[in-house]
Design an enzyme around this catalytic site. Structure first.
Site, mmCIF file in Angstrom:
data_model
loop_
_atom_site.group_PDB
_atom_site.id
_atom_site.type_symbol
_atom_site.label_atom_id
_atom_site.label_comp_id
_atom_site.label_asym_id
_atom_site.label_seq_id
_atom_site.Cartn_x
_atom_site.Cartn_y
_atom_site.Cartn_z
ATOM 1 N N THR A 208 31.483 -74.867 50.033
ATOM 2 C CA THR A 208 32.807 -75.368 50.414
ATOM 3 C C THR A 208 33.080 -74.723 51.760
ATOM 4 O OG1 THR A 208 33.786 -75.658 48.207
ATOM 5 C CG2 THR A 208 35.299 -75.038 49.927
ATOM 6 N N ARG A 236 34.775 -86.450 39.007
ATOM 7 C CA ARG A 236 35.146 -85.031 38.902
ATOM 8 C C ARG A 236 35.913 -84.600 40.167
ATOM 9 N NH1 ARG A 236 34.145 -80.058 41.975
ATOM 10 N NH2 ARG A 236 34.073 -78.323 40.530
ATOM 11 N N GLY A 238 37.555 -81.232 42.038
ATOM 12 C CA GLY A 238 37.522 -79.766 42.015
ATOM 13 C C GLY A 238 38.849 -79.161 42.440
ATOM 14 N N THR A 258 36.910 -70.715 47.603
ATOM 15 C CA THR A 258 35.555 -71.247 47.484
ATOM 16 C C THR A 258 34.928 -70.684 46.210
ATOM 17 O OG1 THR A 258 33.299 -71.139 48.365
ATOM 18 C CG2 THR A 258 34.823 -69.446 49.129
ATOM 19 N N GLY A 259 34.087 -71.479 45.574
ATOM 20 C CA GLY A 259 33.449 -70.995 44.355
ATOM 21 C C GLY A 259 33.510 -72.030 43.244
ATOM 22 N N GLY A 261 34.896 -74.352 41.056
ATOM 23 C CA GLY A 261 36.160 -75.084 41.139
ATOM 24 C C GLY A 261 36.976 -75.085 39.860
HETATM 25 N N1 GLY Z 1 35.035 -75.155 44.943
HETATM 26 C C1 GLY Z 1 34.563 -76.434 45.189
HETATM 27 C C2 GLY Z 1 34.482 -77.264 43.994
HETATM 28 O O1 GLY Z 1 34.268 -76.755 42.910
HETATM 29 O O2 GLY Z 1 34.643 -78.457 44.090
#
Ligand code: GLY
Length: 339
Positions: A208, A236, A238, A258-259, A261
């Site tokens: 991300t 989906r 996030g 970030t990480g 989601g």
């Molecule tokens: N952090 C980005 C996602 O999981 O979409």
């Protein structure tokens, strides 16, 4: 004699008063700890090995330096935090090292579906989009949603339709595909679901990109853009475009996540940092530590944030996070790992 002494005393007192007043107003105006501008950016948190090939390491550092320079230049010259965030993220979206724009991860159906959000903390306004497939720079479309629509969040076909009414650059869906991500997707398809251990063992980056900035006019902006999670299922969404989860700003702080989601969303993470700061009267560092160490579990996420004083904070509990930051006091960081 008495009259002369009295007059001298009055003159001395007036002089002292003048110095006191001048000192006071200088203190109020100068606020030595206040920075004129500040910026922080990330290119994804994850489990990147320090044994990464030297060439690749160099490429990441060079990209982080270049992205930071774009935002710095805008802010130094009195430009807006909104422009700094958009332009910095556009660069990261165009750079295929990162999971956003070109170089985004593949969905379970072998597509690239992109999410982005931007938020203006002073105006408490935001724009977000999810599941776009033909918009070259999703962050620019998110900005258009914020500035040119009555709404905050457009999804899928609706977001594409909204894009048709703007001048944002469009591309063929093939533009986003790169071989490295295709190979990752092929490997992911052989495995099951979203087991974090498997993600870690394979050193997959939960990529991300994001940027937060404070400008000379005191505007605080947060922006985030992503291809999401490798092998994500149909539809989906996030954390990134969910205002308050992956992206949030108010008049005190701007945050980008970030990480993983799903975990970031379940903890309404970016807003949690802002709320903790506001309601406990805590500083940026303590608020960031609370979120990363006490709210999220280890190996889940990383965050960047800038506060209204121009302090920045960048932390992850995953082991690595591509990141960079600087402020007008000359503090500058470009890093991937903890040390
Ligand atoms: N952090 C980005 C996602 O999981 O979409």
């Amino acid at each position: 004699m008495f009259a002369t002494n009295h007059k001298a005393m009055k003159t001395i007192l007036s002089f002292l008063l003048l110095i006191f007043t001048a000192t006071l107003s200088t203190d109020i105006q100068a606020q030595p700890d206040k920075k004129e501008w500040a910026i922080a950016l990330h290119g994804g948190a994850g489990f990147v090995s320090k044994d990464m090939p030297e060439e690749r390491k160099k490429a990441y550092y060079a990209a982080l330096e270049e992205a930071l320079a774009i935002g710095e230049e805008i802010l130094k010259n009195g430009g807006s935090a909104l422009d700094a965030v958009e332009q910095t993220i556009k660069y990261l979206e165009d750079n295929e090292l990162f999971n956003a724009g070109r170089g985004s991860v593949f969905t379970a159906e072998g597509k690239n579906e992109l999410d982005a959000a931007i938020m203006d903390g002073k105006a408490l306004n935001a724009g977000a989009i999810t599941g776009v497939t033909t918009v070259k720079n999703p962050i620019s479309l998110a900005r258009k949603v914020m500035e040119e629509s009555r709404h905050v969040f457009f999804a899928g076909n609706g977001a594409e339709k909204f894009a048709d009414e703007t001048d944002v650059e469009r591309v063929d869906t093939e533009y986003f595909k790169i071989q490295r991500r295709y190979d990752e997707w092929k490997r992911a398809n052989k495995q099951t679901g979203y087991n974090l251990e498997k993600l870690e063992n394979n050193s997959w980056k939960m990529g991300t990109v994001g940027c937060v900035a404070l400008d000379k006019d005191g505007n605080l902006i947060a922006g985030t853009s992503t291809g999401g999670m490798t092998n994500k299922k149909y539809g989906r969404v996030g954390d990134v475009p969910i205002i308050g989860s992956g992206t949030y700003a108010n008049d005190m702080v701007a945050v980008s996540a970030t990480g993983w989601g799903e975990r970031i969303m379940l903890n309404v993470s970016a807003h949690t940092l802002a709320a903790y700061m506001k309601y406990t009267n805590s500083d940026l560092k303590s608020s960031m530590d609370y979120l990363v160490d006490e709210v999220l579990n280890p190996k889940e996420a990383g965050f960047i944030a800038v506060d209204k004083h121009g302090n920045f904070s960048m932390r992850t509990n995953t082991g690595s996070m591509f990141r960079a930051a600087s402020n007008s006091n000359g503090k500058r960081v470009v890093a991937i790992w903890e040390d």
